[in-house]
Design a protein around this motif. Structure first.
Motif, short mmCIF file in Angstrom:
data_model
loop_
_atom_site.label_atom_id
_atom_site.label_comp_id
_atom_site.label_asym_id
_atom_site.label_seq_id
_atom_site.Cartn_x
_atom_site.Cartn_y
_atom_site.Cartn_z
N TYR B 35 0.83 -1.21 0.00
CA TYR B 35 0.00 0.00 0.00
C TYR B 35 0.87 1.26 0.00
CZ TYR B 35 -3.33 3.54 1.43
OH TYR B 35 -4.10 4.69 1.49
N TYR B 39 1.10 4.34 -2.50
CA TYR B 39 0.86 5.67 -1.95
C TYR B 39 1.93 6.65 -2.40
CZ TYR B 39 -1.00 8.83 1.62
OH TYR B 39 -1.57 9.88 2.27
N LYS B 40 3.17 6.16 -2.50
CA LYS B 40 4.26 7.04 -2.94
C LYS B 40 4.28 7.20 -4.46
CE LYS B 40 6.41 8.07 0.95
NZ LYS B 40 5.58 7.30 1.86
N PRO B 45 -4.65 8.49 -2.48
CA PRO B 45 -4.86 7.34 -1.60
C PRO B 45 -5.85 6.34 -2.18
CG PRO B 45 -4.95 9.39 -0.36
CD PRO B 45 -4.89 9.77 -1.79
N HIS B 46 -6.87 6.84 -2.90
CA HIS B 46 -7.82 5.93 -3.55
C HIS B 46 -7.11 5.00 -4.52
CE1 HIS B 46 -11.32 7.50 -1.82
NE2 HIS B 46 -11.40 8.61 -2.51
N GLN B 49 -5.12 2.36 -2.79
CA GLN B 49 -5.93 1.27 -2.25
C GLN B 49 -6.38 0.32 -3.36
OE1 GLN B 49 -9.17 2.53 0.25
NE2 GLN B 49 -9.85 0.43 0.64
N ASP B 50 -6.85 0.90 -4.46
CA ASP B 50 -7.25 0.06 -5.60
C ASP B 50 -6.07 -0.78 -6.06
OD1 ASP B 50 -9.68 1.25 -5.45
OD2 ASP B 50 -9.43 2.53 -7.21
N ASN B 104 -6.19 16.11 -1.42
CA ASN B 104 -6.78 14.94 -0.84
C ASN B 104 -5.94 14.44 0.32
OD1 ASN B 104 -8.01 12.49 -0.62
ND2 ASN B 104 -8.28 12.31 -2.82
N ASN B 105 -4.84 15.08 0.51
CA ASN B 105 -3.87 14.53 1.43
C ASN B 105 -3.41 15.61 2.38
OD1 ASN B 105 -2.14 12.29 2.17
ND2 ASN B 105 -0.51 13.67 1.56
#
Ligand SMILES: [Zn+2]
Lengths: 156, 205
Positions: B35, B39-40, B45-46, B49-50, B104-105
């Protein structure tokens, strides 16, 4: 060791990856070269900056979602992913986006978890407003794929 | 009774025989690594996760082809890296309507808790500058840097994941750091002067 060779190896030196160069020679050069010492300090400062990015752990639902998909007997090669499907559906059903967006201030949340929570609430609001459309679509997806259950996120 | 640690190899073998609990244990062990790599590398983030979900499902499907030539973790990282690159390319083509990572972050790292709001804001700006600079690096340099710096893989492991030589990893990380140093020169200077003040306090000068 000269300045150029020293500098090319400073990152490996900081990372204790000593197998690629002669550590003793590099340290000897550093002891006698303020410029390369300065470069080393800059790289340390850069590493500190890179470390300022938060390290994000996987969401709690990840493992459960994966195992749920894998435990379905005839899971197809591209699994439908709940979050992604909902997002795609919402994007596609542009019917009452106004209701959707006015539901909650979504993307100014302070962290990812909160965004997720807001998203679930928002999805619930949205479902009330345009529930039948979404439900129809999801039922259709249900029939074709048998993987998504709207009730999972509708009640949250 | 002796409790030997259960190795990845044993879990892989069981998972290959269809044991989903064993695979679940592998997911448990590596979910945060996979994850956080997404993320990086990805934009939100969505997406991370996907990607993580798809990576573990892909990996499960590919288990029969895994013959143990490398460590499971190396193999998993390879699948994960390739999947993230695919996602990036696909998204670039779509020139998408995705929510921007920065909007978003807005989370602040835990180390900021209790500090001054201005400082927290400053840290957030710093984080965003770092993220932007990382995103702007060509993948050739970004991947080894992220695998080594953030995933804490050794040069050797990074080389195995990317299927390049160890010397190439060293060179690319060196180049990546040079590019970042240029882009973040202001921040680096701040960081340096802060370190100096800190050590002056420490040594009472
Ligand atoms: Zn020098």
């Amino acid at each position: 060791m000269n300045c150029q060779e020293t500098r090319e190896n400073l990152n490996a030196y900081l990372a204790s990856e000593h197998q690629l160069f002669d550590k003793a020679k590099l340290e000897k050069h550093l002891d006698n070269c303020p410029q390369c010492q300065g470069e080393l300090e800059q790289l340390q400062a850069l590493n500190n900056m890179l470390n300022s990015l938060p390290n994000q752990g996987a969401p709690a639902s990840l493992k459960t979602d994966i195992l749920a998909t894998l435990s379905k007997p005839n899971s197809k090669s591209s699994p439908i992913n709940k979050g992604k499907l909902v997002r795609d559906l919402l994007a596609a059903a542009a019917v009452s986006l106004a209701i959707f967006w006015s539901g909650l201030p979504l993307f100014n949340g302070t962290d990812v978890d909160k965004v997720n929570q807001s998203f679930n609430k928002l999805a619930a609001n949205y479902t009330q407003a345009t529930g039948s459309i979404v439900n129809k679509t999801v039922n259709w997806v249900d029939k074709t794929n048998n993987k998504i259950h709207i009730k999972e996120w509708k009640i949250k | 009774m002796i409790n030997l640690p259960v190795t990845d190899e044993l879990l892989v073998k069981k998972a290959q025989q269809g044991n989903l609990v064993a695979y679940g244990e592998l997911v448990e062990r590596y979910q945060h690594h996979v994850y956080s790599l997404g993320y990086k590398l990805l934009k939100s983030p969505h997406e991370a996760q996907d990607a993580a979900q798809e990576i573990f499902i892909r990996t499960h499907k590919a288990l029969p082809t895994f013959k143990g030539q490398s460590k499971f973790s190396t193999w998993l990282y390879r699948i994960a890296t390739n999947h993230c690159l695919d996602t990036l390319r696909r998204n670039q083509r779509e020139q998408n309507k995705n929510v921007d990572w920065n909007n978003n972050n807005n989370q602040i790292s835990t180390s900021d808790a209790g500090s001054q709001p201005e400082e927290a804001l400053l840290n957030k700006e710093k984080q965003q500058a770092v993220k932007r600079s990382l995103d702007a690096l060509p993948d050739k340099y970004r991947l080894p840097l992220i695998l080594h710096h953030y995933q804490e893989l050794s040069y050797r492991q990074t080389a195995e994941v990317l299927e390049i030589g160890e010397a190439a990893v060293a060179t690319r990380i060196h180049r990546a750091k040079q590019m970042l140093k240029e882009k973040l020169s202001g921040g680096v200077a701040d960081e340096l002067s802060r370190n100096k003040r800190k050590s002056e306090r420490l040594f009472g000068q």
